[in-house]
Scaffold this active site. Structure first.
Site, PDB file in Angstrom:
ATOM      1  N   LEU A 637       0.815  -1.214   0.000  1.00 51.52           N
ATOM      2  CA  LEU A 637       0.000   0.000   0.000  1.00 51.52           C
ATOM      3  C   LEU A 637       0.845   1.259   0.000  1.00 51.52           C
ATOM      4  CD1 LEU A 637      -2.567  -1.149   2.680  1.00 51.52           C
ATOM      5  CD2 LEU A 637      -2.979  -0.972   0.225  1.00 51.52           C
ATOM      6  N   GLU A 711       5.142  -8.499  10.549  1.00 44.00           N
ATOM      7  CA  GLU A 711       5.934  -9.560  11.151  1.00 44.00           C
ATOM      8  C   GLU A 711       6.920 -10.250  10.222  1.00 44.00           C
ATOM      9  OE1 GLU A 711       1.985 -10.574  13.057  1.00 44.00           O
ATOM     10  OE2 GLU A 711       3.356 -10.948  14.704  1.00 44.00           O
TER      11      GLU A 711
HETATM   12 MO1  MOS Z   1       1.879  -9.017  16.976  1.00 46.10          MO
HETATM   13  S1  MOS Z   1       3.231 -10.178  17.997  1.00 46.10           S
HETATM   14  O1  MOS Z   1       0.549 -10.042  16.862  1.00 46.10           O
HETATM   15  O2  MOS Z   1       1.654  -7.605  17.824  1.00 46.10           O
END
Ligand code: MOS
Length: 744
Positions: A637, A711
């Protein structure tokens, strides 16, 4: 800022950037209220046992002290777990109840709460509270507890247990000539966000409260505090407009929330409680994990078996779980796979999700084992990955919604100069430094959650979009503004975003990298609903040029709704709004993941991480001189905030590989490096050249093609660095962090 559409896909600066750098962005501990008093929590000095007595006499006489609450004199609290389980991120077990009774579960557990006229007086008085204990010897090391490991726990909501075995990994391994079985340990870590946990409770009178608390999602602390303290949800508002880093630690409500609110209710006045930096180590952490990975392969590198076993630490009171080993059944094509996951209880606070929970740990072990296998085979580590490339998710036997990992490998290797690597360990050198090149793969699930949002367009051409999600620093404000600006062809300067308030449409905590896909699509739907409303209004205008127009045949641009086939026939946004009889038009929309799609397809993000390290041969000092992180994560994005997410993840992976370790004293059971001086994280001087590449990936799991980025950046980073250290030195260190002492 120029009005250049689409905003989505560009590198647009953070819309909240100016607020942050000028100090106008308010964090939980920065809200004030008239008559506010300050609280400080008193930590236990033992890790296990019971409180025998608490001596408040000195503390009560300290300047400014208003009250000291303990388990003996506190207001009534529920005597069952049930209310405390009103936590969307609860794990199986018996949730921790702050100040409930005399039982001590971990060192630093709050045993008292001092309320005073100033923050300093509260802190001082807290230091004067003493207690006597009946102490037992704690266990704080998962290796000491491993003989009591168990897999009989109730599975955690949303965390799939390891899939059942496929084929026969054990027999295949036994019958193989080319194999390895190695054990790995990753040190426990804490999240260490810059912002401390804090709660400011504003007493609004008549029992109404506004609670400003550090959280990854306002609805969770609201639900929790209302249930635990029996409050009327209509009288409680929780806000968290800005979050100074959380990385998972602010998913669950922590003791600052309950203690501050309890004190505010008792004294019928506003209370602020900010935890100390040391107290940041008394809650959620990345669990101490022992892993064993066994691999076997044919001469040509084809994997014939994978076995992955992990034992992960949890607290005495809860069975916290991560999907640590599951990735090993997913990432490579392999017919014989056995995955086993166990817990072991130690005397610590319950671990919590920390950036890529499970994957950061499990894929570190798998990807180092794969590197070890590549040397066993005399094969290029990248070739080994490609040889075993998985074309479907074998855990669930589903095709991927999209998977451009091959492109990530290719583009990453090219940018990095992987072809310059000489195969032998210790074969590359630059002056007194050994040079090492390593790589690894990363993977994370592309999740989505139901979210709602609203969009409001006013006659002056300003659009407001709002969602009860959080911006935990990832750039949520900005991407939601981009999506909304594009929907109405507005200048992004005319769009404002609101998040982090329980008065806004419902959203769960922001975690699991689901925020962008979920809140983004909710805003998309809200904007689509608003367009419908506006068109209906425009059609109803007397002699409307759009009288018979349908949504499919109009465009929303340049402040007007126009017929696509005849741009002359149009109604301005302002005229449509005026037709409503008010100054603005508002619409709500909800988004939920497509269950049918999820039944058919597995959605994941992937990364190919390449690392160059230089190791001083005499001193053992490792420098990470170049990282390339090539990411396949659907539609990007915002290239700027997306890159920042990956950079942050990579730096955290550097910390995991080389620096970070929470150290408990084994006798006291206390974290001995509970400060930013002795808990080492990468500093600016440790971070050199990091290249982030996003490969094109067209995904259909949601209409915007978003997969999430929070992540994936950390996954694989530690393994790539560890593998580079081996390539540089010829020494395989299987315990993270790889500190100097382990290399010499
Ligand atoms: Mo993340 S570890 O789901 O904030």
């Amino acid at each position: 800022m120029s009005n250049v559409h689409p905003y989505v896909g560009r590198a647009h600066p953070r819309v909240d950037g100016a607020l942050k750098v000028t100090g106008r962005a308010k964090y939980a501990a920065e809200f004030f209220a008239d008559g506010m008093v300050y609280a400080a929590a008193v930590p236990s000095t033992i890790a296990k046992g019971r409180i025998v007595s608490i001596d408040l006499s000195t503390a009560k006489g300290a300047p400014g002290v208003i009250d000291i609450l303990t388990h003996e004199n506190r207001p009534e609290l529920p005597d069952s777990d049930k209310p405390y389980l009103n936590d969307m991120v609860a794990v199986p077990g018996s949730p921790f109840r702050p100040l409930y009774n005399d039982r001590i579960f971990y060192s630093g557990q709050a045993i008292a709460l001092v309320v005073a006229d100033t923050h300093e007086n509260a802190r001082h008085a807290a230091s004067l509270v003493t207690a006597t204990y009946e102490a037992k010897r704690p266990t704080v090391d998962v290796a000491e507890a491993r003989h009591e490991a168990y897999d009989t726990f109730e599975p955690r909501d949303g965390i799939p247990p390891p899939p059942p075995p496929r084929g026969d990994a054990e027999a295949t391994f036994k019958g193989s000539d080319i194999k390895l079985s190695e054990s790995y340990r990753v040190a426990p870590e804490h999240h260490n966000p810059m912002e401390l946990m804090a709660t400011t409770v504003v007493w609004e009178g008549d029992g109404a409260l506004t609670i400003h608390t550090k959280t990854q999602g306002v609805n969770n602390p609201k639900m929790y505090i209302c249930a635990v303290l029996g409050l009327d949800p209509d009288k409680v508002r929780v806000t968290s407009p800005f979050v100074g880093g959380a990385f998972g630690m602010a998913l669950r409500p922590h003791y600052d929330l309950l203690l501050a609110t309890m004190a505010a209710l008792k004294h019928e006045r506003s209370v602020r409680l900010v935890l100390t930096r040391g107290q940041m180590y008394t809650m959620g952490w990345r669990p101490d994990t022992l892993q064993t990975v066994s691999l076997s392969a044919q001469d040509d590198g084809t994997l014939t078996s994978i076995a992955h076993h992990a034992i992960q630490a949890t607290s005495r009171y809860e069975d916290y779980q991560e999907p640590t080993v599951n990735w090993s059944g997913l990432l490579y094509a392999c017919p014989n796979v056995t995955l086993k996951y166990e817990l072991a209880k130690i005397d610590v606070s319950t671990p919590s999700d920390m950036r890529a929970p499970g994957a950061a740990l499990g894929l570190y072990a798998l990807e180092v084992a794969m590197d070890e296998m590549s040397y066993r085979l005399g094969m290029n580590p990248l070739e080994l990955r490609l040889k075993n490339y998985a074309e479907k998710d074998q855990n669930d036997d589903k095709p991927f919604s999209s998977k451009e990992l091959k492109a990530a490998y290719e583009k990453g290797a090219e940018r990095f100069g992987w072809s310059n690597r000489s195969p032998e360990p210790r074969s590359m050198r630059d002056g007194k430094e050994l040079v090492g090149l390593g790589m690894a793969t990363g993977c994370w699930e592309a999740m989505m959650m139901p979210h709602s949002a609203c969009a409001t367009l006013s006659a002056d051409g300003k659009l407001k979009v709002a969602c009860g999600t959080a911006d935990i620093g990832t750039g949520t404000y900005t991407i939601l503004a981009q999506i909304a600006a594009d929907a109405f062809d507005l200048d992004i300067e005319d769009v404002t975003t609101e998040v982090g308030d329980t008065d806004l449409p419902m959203a769960p905590p922001e975690g699991g990298s689901w925020g962008a896909a979920s809140a983004g699509n909710a805003v998309r739907v809200a904007c689509a609903e608003l367009k419908k409303e506006l068109l209906t209004l425009a059609r109803g205008i007397d002699d409307s040029p759009l009288a018979n127009a349908s949504l499919d045949h109009v465009a929303f641009s340049n402040g007007r709704i126009s017929l696509v086939s005849d741009g002359e026939r149009s109604v301005s946004y302002a005229d449509a709004i005026a037709a409503s009889g008010g100054g603005e038009v508002k619409a709500e929309g909800s988004f939920a993941p497509d269950e049918e799609f999820a039944e058919k397809f597995a959605a994941f993000t992937h990364s190919a991480v390449f690392a160059e390290v230089r190791v001083d041969e005499q001193l053992g000092v490792v420098r990470v001189t170049h990282i390339v992180s090539a990411i396949a994560a659907g539609k990007i994005l915002n290239l700027a905030t997306a890159r920042s997410q990956i950079l942050g993840g990579v730096v955290m992976g550097m910390g995991m590989a080389l620096h970070e370790e929470t150290m408990w004293d084994k006798t006291l059971g206390r974290v001995v490096n509970a400060n930013l001086g002795e808990y080492h994280m990468p500093a600016h001087a440790d971070v050199q050249n990091i290249d982030v590449i996003f490969v094109e990936e067209d995904d259909k799991a949601n209409p915007l093609g978003i997969k999430g980025l929070g992540e994936i950046g950390i996954v694989g980073a530690a393994a790539a660095i560890a593998n580079a250290v081996f390539h540089a030195t010829g020494k395989r260190v299987r315990e993270l962090p790889i500190t100097i002492d382990k290399l010499l």
